[in-house]
Design a protein around this motif. Structure first.
Motif, PDB file in Angstrom:
ATOM      1  N   ASP A 144       3.435  -3.789  -5.515  1.00  0.00           N
ATOM      2  CA  ASP A 144       2.323  -4.638  -5.069  1.00  0.00           C
ATOM      3  C   ASP A 144       1.520  -3.963  -3.966  1.00  0.00           C
ATOM      4  O   ASP A 144       0.295  -4.013  -3.956  1.00  0.00           O
ATOM      5  N   ARG A 145       2.189  -3.341  -3.038  1.00  0.00           N
ATOM      6  CA  ARG A 145       1.517  -2.734  -1.884  1.00  0.00           C
ATOM      7  C   ARG A 145       0.859  -1.398  -2.232  1.00  0.00           C
ATOM      8  O   ARG A 145      -0.206  -1.088  -1.730  1.00  0.00           O
ATOM      9  N   PHE A 146       1.512  -0.582  -3.076  1.00  0.00           N
ATOM     10  CA  PHE A 146       1.040   0.775  -3.331  1.00  0.00           C
ATOM     11  C   PHE A 146       0.721   1.050  -4.797  1.00  0.00           C
ATOM     12  O   PHE A 146       0.702   2.200  -5.215  1.00  0.00           O
ATOM     13  N   GLY A 147       0.464   0.013  -5.562  1.00  0.00           N
ATOM     14  CA  GLY A 147       0.199   0.179  -6.998  1.00  0.00           C
ATOM     15  C   GLY A 147      -0.841   1.229  -7.336  1.00  0.00           C
ATOM     16  O   GLY A 147      -0.580   2.126  -8.154  1.00  0.00           O
ATOM     17  N   PRO A 148      -2.031   1.173  -6.738  1.00  0.00           N
ATOM     18  CA  PRO A 148      -3.057   2.180  -7.076  1.00  0.00           C
ATOM     19  C   PRO A 148      -2.625   3.605  -6.702  1.00  0.00           C
ATOM     20  O   PRO A 148      -2.870   4.541  -7.466  1.00  0.00           O
ATOM     21  N   GLU A 149      -1.980   3.759  -5.550  1.00  0.00           N
ATOM     22  CA  GLU A 149      -1.528   5.098  -5.141  1.00  0.00           C
ATOM     23  C   GLU A 149      -0.450   5.625  -6.088  1.00  0.00           C
ATOM     24  O   GLU A 149      -0.465   6.810  -6.459  1.00  0.00           O
ATOM     25  N   LEU A 150       0.469   4.758  -6.478  1.00  0.00           N
ATOM     26  CA  LEU A 150       1.518   5.164  -7.410  1.00  0.00           C
ATOM     27  C   LEU A 150       0.927   5.525  -8.771  1.00  0.00           C
ATOM     28  O   LEU A 150       1.330   6.516  -9.387  1.00  0.00           O
ATOM     29  N   ALA A 151      -0.031   4.737  -9.231  1.00  0.00           N
ATOM     30  CA  ALA A 151      -0.678   5.027 -10.517  1.00  0.00           C
ATOM     31  C   ALA A 151      -1.395   6.372 -10.466  1.00  0.00           C
ATOM     32  O   ALA A 151      -1.335   7.153 -11.415  1.00  0.00           O
ATOM     33  N   ARG A 152      -2.060   6.649  -9.350  1.00  0.00           N
ATOM     34  CA  ARG A 152      -2.752   7.928  -9.202  1.00  0.00           C
ATOM     35  C   ARG A 152      -1.757   9.095  -9.248  1.00  0.00           C
ATOM     36  O   ARG A 152      -2.002  10.103  -9.901  1.00  0.00           O
TER      37      ARG A 152
END
Length: 178
Positions: A144-152
């Motif tokens: 939830d907190r780092f979803g976009p960073e993890l996806a990148r």
């Protein structure tokens, strides 16, 4: 393909330092992992200069997987590998199987009891209880907190690091990372 020295200056621009301390030593650990195997020889130049800390972690993970695959390939029956899904599925069974493979004489009941005791403790804070449910809650918080960073980082790893030609064994897709 260009081989270059590994970048030890990874920007933290996309991460909140309260969640990921800067002092993780990822660049040093990644360089050690890469130099222990041959993955770095097969990587494109972009993979040797990760965009951020999470990409460097993905590269480090891939280097460890590559080295492990070489060991499995070269030593076959002398090496056993268990992934997290197996451990999470039946930790007691995995511990007993490992003990038998190592020819340990510990009674199965004692192994299972000790495994149950240890499995319900937080490895970083042994006084605290831990469970698969707690781990799942924590994984959701991180997602939830780092979803976009993890996806990148996953996308970067898929593009530049994973499934490079000449890999000793195929690597697990980061889409299955938890």
């Amino acid at each position: 393909m260009e081989t270059a020295s590994f970048d030890a200056t990874l920007p933290m621009r996309t991460l909140d330092a309260r969640w990921f301390p800067v002092d993780l030593h990822v660049p040093e650990l990644a360089e050690r992992a890469l130099s222990a195997g041959t993955l770095h020889q097969r990587l494109p130049a972009q993979a040797l200069q990760p965009a951020d800390l999470l990409c460097a972690v993905a590269r480090q993970w891939a280097a460890h997987c590559d080295r492990l695959a070489v060991l499995v390939r070269d030593f076959g029956e002398r090496v056993r590998v268990s992934d997290f899904a197996q451990l999470a599925g039946d930790l007691e069974k995995v511990v007993v199987a490992c003990a038998r493979w190592w020819r340990m004489s510990s009674p199965e009941g004692a192994l299972r009891l000790r495994t149950r005791e240890a499995a319900h403790r937080n490895a970083k804070a042994p006084a605290l209880d831990y469970s698969a449910q707690q781990r799942a809650r924590e994984a959701c918080l991180v997602q939830d907190r780092f979803g976009p960073e993890l996806a990148r980082a996953r996308d970067w790893a898929l593009r530049f690091v994973l499934d490079q030609p000449g890999a000793p064994l195929p690597m697990q897709s980061p889409r299955k990372w938890t």
